[in-house]
Design a protein around this motif. Structure first.
Motif, PDB file in Angstrom:
ATOM      1  N   SER A   1       0.812  -1.226   0.000  1.00  0.00           N
ATOM      2  CA  SER A   1       0.000   0.000   0.000  1.00  0.00           C
ATOM      3  C   SER A   1       0.841   1.271   0.000  1.00  0.00           C
ATOM      4  O   SER A   1       0.285   2.362   0.015  1.00  0.00           O
ATOM      5  CB  SER A   1      -0.925   0.005   1.230  1.00  0.00           C
ATOM      6  N   ILE A   2       2.170   1.132  -0.011  1.00  0.00           N
ATOM      7  CA  ILE A   2       3.040   2.303   0.016  1.00  0.00           C
ATOM      8  C   ILE A   2       3.371   2.712  -1.421  1.00  0.00           C
ATOM      9  O   ILE A   2       4.066   1.992  -2.126  1.00  0.00           O
ATOM     10  CB  ILE A   2       4.335   2.010   0.790  1.00  0.00           C
ATOM     11  N   PRO A   3       2.884   3.863  -1.878  1.00  0.00           N
ATOM     12  CA  PRO A   3       3.163   4.289  -3.254  1.00  0.00           C
ATOM     13  C   PRO A   3       4.558   4.898  -3.391  1.00  0.00           C
ATOM     14  O   PRO A   3       5.171   5.312  -2.397  1.00  0.00           O
ATOM     15  CB  PRO A   3       2.072   5.338  -3.512  1.00  0.00           C
ATOM     16  N   ALA A   4       5.045   4.941  -4.599  1.00  0.00           N
ATOM     17  CA  ALA A   4       6.332   5.584  -4.856  1.00  0.00           C
ATOM     18  C   ALA A   4       6.230   7.074  -4.556  1.00  0.00           C
ATOM     19  O   ALA A   4       5.207   7.705  -4.817  1.00  0.00           O
ATOM     20  CB  ALA A   4       6.739   5.365  -6.313  1.00  0.00           C
ATOM     21  N   ASP A   5       7.267   7.624  -3.972  1.00  0.00           N
ATOM     22  CA  ASP A   5       7.345   9.054  -3.665  1.00  0.00           C
ATOM     23  C   ASP A   5       6.311   9.487  -2.630  1.00  0.00           C
ATOM     24  O   ASP A   5       5.934  10.658  -2.576  1.00  0.00           O
ATOM     25  CB  ASP A   5       7.193   9.887  -4.946  1.00  0.00           C
ATOM     26  N   ALA A   6       5.873   8.564  -1.799  1.00  0.00           N
ATOM     27  CA  ALA A   6       4.899   8.910  -0.757  1.00  0.00           C
ATOM     28  C   ALA A   6       5.532   9.844   0.268  1.00  0.00           C
ATOM     29  O   ALA A   6       6.719   9.753   0.579  1.00  0.00           O
ATOM     30  CB  ALA A   6       4.401   7.643  -0.070  1.00  0.00           C
ATOM     31  N   ALA A   7       4.732  10.755   0.804  1.00  0.00           N
ATOM     32  CA  ALA A   7       5.211  11.700   1.814  1.00  0.00           C
ATOM     33  C   ALA A   7       5.448  10.976   3.133  1.00  0.00           C
ATOM     34  O   ALA A   7       4.681  10.098   3.524  1.00  0.00           O
ATOM     35  CB  ALA A   7       4.207  12.828   1.995  1.00  0.00           C
ATOM     36  N   VAL A   8       6.538  11.377   3.812  1.00  0.00           N
ATOM     37  CA  VAL A   8       6.904  10.757   5.089  1.00  0.00           C
ATOM     38  C   VAL A   8       7.227  11.858   6.094  1.00  0.00           C
ATOM     39  O   VAL A   8       7.961  12.800   5.781  1.00  0.00           O
ATOM     40  CB  VAL A   8       8.122   9.822   4.941  1.00  0.00           C
ATOM     41  N   ASP A   9       6.672  11.740   7.286  1.00  0.00           N
ATOM     42  CA  ASP A   9       7.017  12.616   8.406  1.00  0.00           C
ATOM     43  C   ASP A   9       7.796  11.796   9.423  1.00  0.00           C
ATOM     44  O   ASP A   9       7.351  10.713   9.826  1.00  0.00           O
ATOM     45  CB  ASP A   9       5.761  13.194   9.065  1.00  0.00           C
TER      46      ASP A   9
ATOM     47  N   SER B   1      17.708   7.346  16.167  1.00  0.00           N
ATOM     48  CA  SER B   1      16.400   6.691  16.123  1.00  0.00           C
ATOM     49  C   SER B   1      15.302   7.695  15.800  1.00  0.00           C
ATOM     50  O   SER B   1      15.390   8.877  16.147  1.00  0.00           O
ATOM     51  CB  SER B   1      16.100   6.013  17.465  1.00  0.00           C
ATOM     52  N   ALA B   2      14.272   7.216  15.131  1.00  0.00           N
ATOM     53  CA  ALA B   2      13.130   8.059  14.767  1.00  0.00           C
ATOM     54  C   ALA B   2      11.897   7.182  14.596  1.00  0.00           C
ATOM     55  O   ALA B   2      11.974   5.947  14.656  1.00  0.00           O
ATOM     56  CB  ALA B   2      13.420   8.830  13.481  1.00  0.00           C
ATOM     57  N   THR B   3      10.772   7.827  14.390  1.00  0.00           N
ATOM     58  CA  THR B   3       9.527   7.125  14.047  1.00  0.00           C
ATOM     59  C   THR B   3       9.000   7.728  12.753  1.00  0.00           C
ATOM     60  O   THR B   3       8.828   8.946  12.659  1.00  0.00           O
ATOM     61  CB  THR B   3       8.473   7.283  15.151  1.00  0.00           C
ATOM     62  N   GLY B   4       8.789   6.893  11.759  1.00  0.00           N
ATOM     63  CA  GLY B   4       8.321   7.366  10.460  1.00  0.00           C
ATOM     64  C   GLY B   4       6.834   7.164  10.285  1.00  0.00           C
ATOM     65  O   GLY B   4       6.299   6.094  10.608  1.00  0.00           O
ATOM     66  N   SER B   5       6.145   8.194   9.777  1.00  0.00           N
ATOM     67  CA  SER B   5       4.723   8.110   9.452  1.00  0.00           C
ATOM     68  C   SER B   5       4.583   8.256   7.944  1.00  0.00           C
ATOM     69  O   SER B   5       4.828   9.335   7.393  1.00  0.00           O
ATOM     70  CB  SER B   5       3.946   9.206  10.189  1.00  0.00           C
ATOM     71  N   ILE B   6       4.210   7.174   7.268  1.00  0.00           N
ATOM     72  CA  ILE B   6       4.160   7.131   5.803  1.00  0.00           C
ATOM     73  C   ILE B   6       2.707   7.164   5.337  1.00  0.00           C
ATOM     74  O   ILE B   6       1.866   6.403   5.829  1.00  0.00           O
ATOM     75  CB  ILE B   6       4.836   5.860   5.260  1.00  0.00           C
ATOM     76  N   ARG B   7       2.413   8.055   4.380  1.00  0.00           N
ATOM     77  CA  ARG B   7       1.062   8.105   3.827  1.00  0.00           C
ATOM     78  C   ARG B   7       0.876   6.967   2.826  1.00  0.00           C
ATOM     79  O   ARG B   7       1.626   6.825   1.861  1.00  0.00           O
ATOM     80  CB  ARG B   7       0.821   9.447   3.146  1.00  0.00           C
ATOM     81  N   LEU B   8      -0.148   6.160   3.069  1.00  0.00           N
ATOM     82  CA  LEU B   8      -0.451   5.037   2.187  1.00  0.00           C
ATOM     83  C   LEU B   8      -1.268   5.504   1.002  1.00  0.00           C
ATOM     84  O   LEU B   8      -1.774   6.631   0.969  1.00  0.00           O
ATOM     85  CB  LEU B   8      -1.203   3.958   2.956  1.00  0.00           C
ATOM     86  N   ALA B   9      -1.412   4.630   0.017  1.00  0.00           N
ATOM     87  CA  ALA B   9      -2.205   4.950  -1.162  1.00  0.00           C
ATOM     88  C   ALA B   9      -3.649   5.197  -0.757  1.00  0.00           C
ATOM     89  O   ALA B   9      -4.198   4.509   0.107  1.00  0.00           O
ATOM     90  CB  ALA B   9      -2.128   3.804  -2.173  1.00  0.00           C
ATOM     91  N   ASP B  10      -4.288   6.222  -1.370  1.00  0.00           N
ATOM     92  CA  ASP B  10      -5.680   6.545  -1.067  1.00  0.00           C
ATOM     93  C   ASP B  10      -6.588   5.373  -1.413  1.00  0.00           C
ATOM     94  O   ASP B  10      -6.422   4.714  -2.442  1.00  0.00           O
ATOM     95  CB  ASP B  10      -6.130   7.778  -1.854  1.00  0.00           C
TER      96      ASP B  10
END
Length: 268
Positions: A158-166, A250-259
């Motif tokens: 469900s992770i698209p290419a070039d998805a935004a990550v915080d 260390s970090a925590t990544g929040s990745i936007r999945l495909a709509d």
């Protein structure tokens, strides 16, 4: 029986045929109209609308080529530790010396990089294959940092290419400086074992930590650059933290999945 006949007779009587028929009050028409509009809007949104969702997972800031664990090729006693923590060394550079029955053996780097951890001390007895150092593969100080996010395997598709990550960086106060921005560069479609993660990060503990709930998928994130911040990367705040970022943070990544379209949830 007599009451029923009287009721039927009254219904058949034409006495009230000339009276107007009142179907509904104006308030009823208003309620009906609102209901129809809401149902129509819901149908349109179900077909054309979308729902955005995110997945959060642990992450590590590293250089793109990762790290490796340097192991001793011989068994013996450590007589000298040549390298220092944080030192950048070329390939085949001496790290430590081990005295064996056949003489002194020099343990050298396999590839150029920076020493991120030393596990051997002077006087220590080590065995063949013992981990003696962790080396991050980095050729130049200007090499950019990346974030590797270890997401659950079921979310990889469900992770698209070039998805935004915080990225919420552990060493940076989020309320003051915000989150680090980036974009998905690659998604490894095969799940990673603890050994694979340890080999890439040069840390066996992280390999075990990231696989506690199953084997994850590694997502490489390219950090958005900015010339206006001290770190050189883009943050949700204007300036970001007043210091540079270091690898193995260390970090925590929040990745936007495909709509996802709501109508897809209703289909079998």
């Amino acid at each position: 029986m007599q009451f029923r006949q009287q009721a039927l007779a009254k219904l058949q009587s034409p006495e009230e045929l000339d009276l107007p028929v009142r179907f509904a009050r104006p308030q009823g028409w208003l309620v009906l109209a609102v209901t129809v509009v809401v149902m129509a809007a819901a149908c349109v949104w179900a077909v054309t609308g979308s729902v955005a969702s995110t997945v959060s997972a642990p992450a590590i800031l590293t250089h793109g080529q990762g790290s490796y664990i340097l192991q001793s090729p011989v068994a013996g006693q450590v007589t000298e530790v040549v390298a220092e923590q944080g030192q950048r060394l070329p390939a085949d550079a001496p790290v430590l010396k081990v005295r064996t029955a056949d003489g002194v053996t020099v343990v050298r780097t396999v590839a150029a990089g920076r020493i991120t951890g030393l596990a051997a001390t002077i006087g220590q007895i080590i065995q063949t294959g013992a981990n003696v150092a962790a080396v991050e593969k980095i050729a130049r100080t200007s090499d950019p940092l990346y974030a590797t996010v270890y997401v659950p395997a079921e979310n990889a598709a469900s992770i698209p290419a070039d998805a935004a990550v915080d990225l919420t960086v552990q060493s940076v106060p989020t309320q003051e400086y915000g989150v680090l921005h980036g974009r998905v560069k690659t998604v490894d479609r095969s799940a990673q074992s603890a050994q694979q993660i340890s080999a890439f990060l040069g840390d066996s503990q992280l390999g075990e930590q990231f696989t506690e709930d199953g084997r994850p998928v590694a997502v490489l994130v390219k950090l958005d650059k900015s010339s206006g911040t001290k770190s050189g990367y883009e943050w949700s705040s204007t300036d970001g933290p007043p210091f540079a970022l270091t690898s193995m943070t260390s970090a925590t990544g929040s990745i936007r999945l495909a709509d996802q379209h709501p109508v897809d949830w209703l289909l079998p």
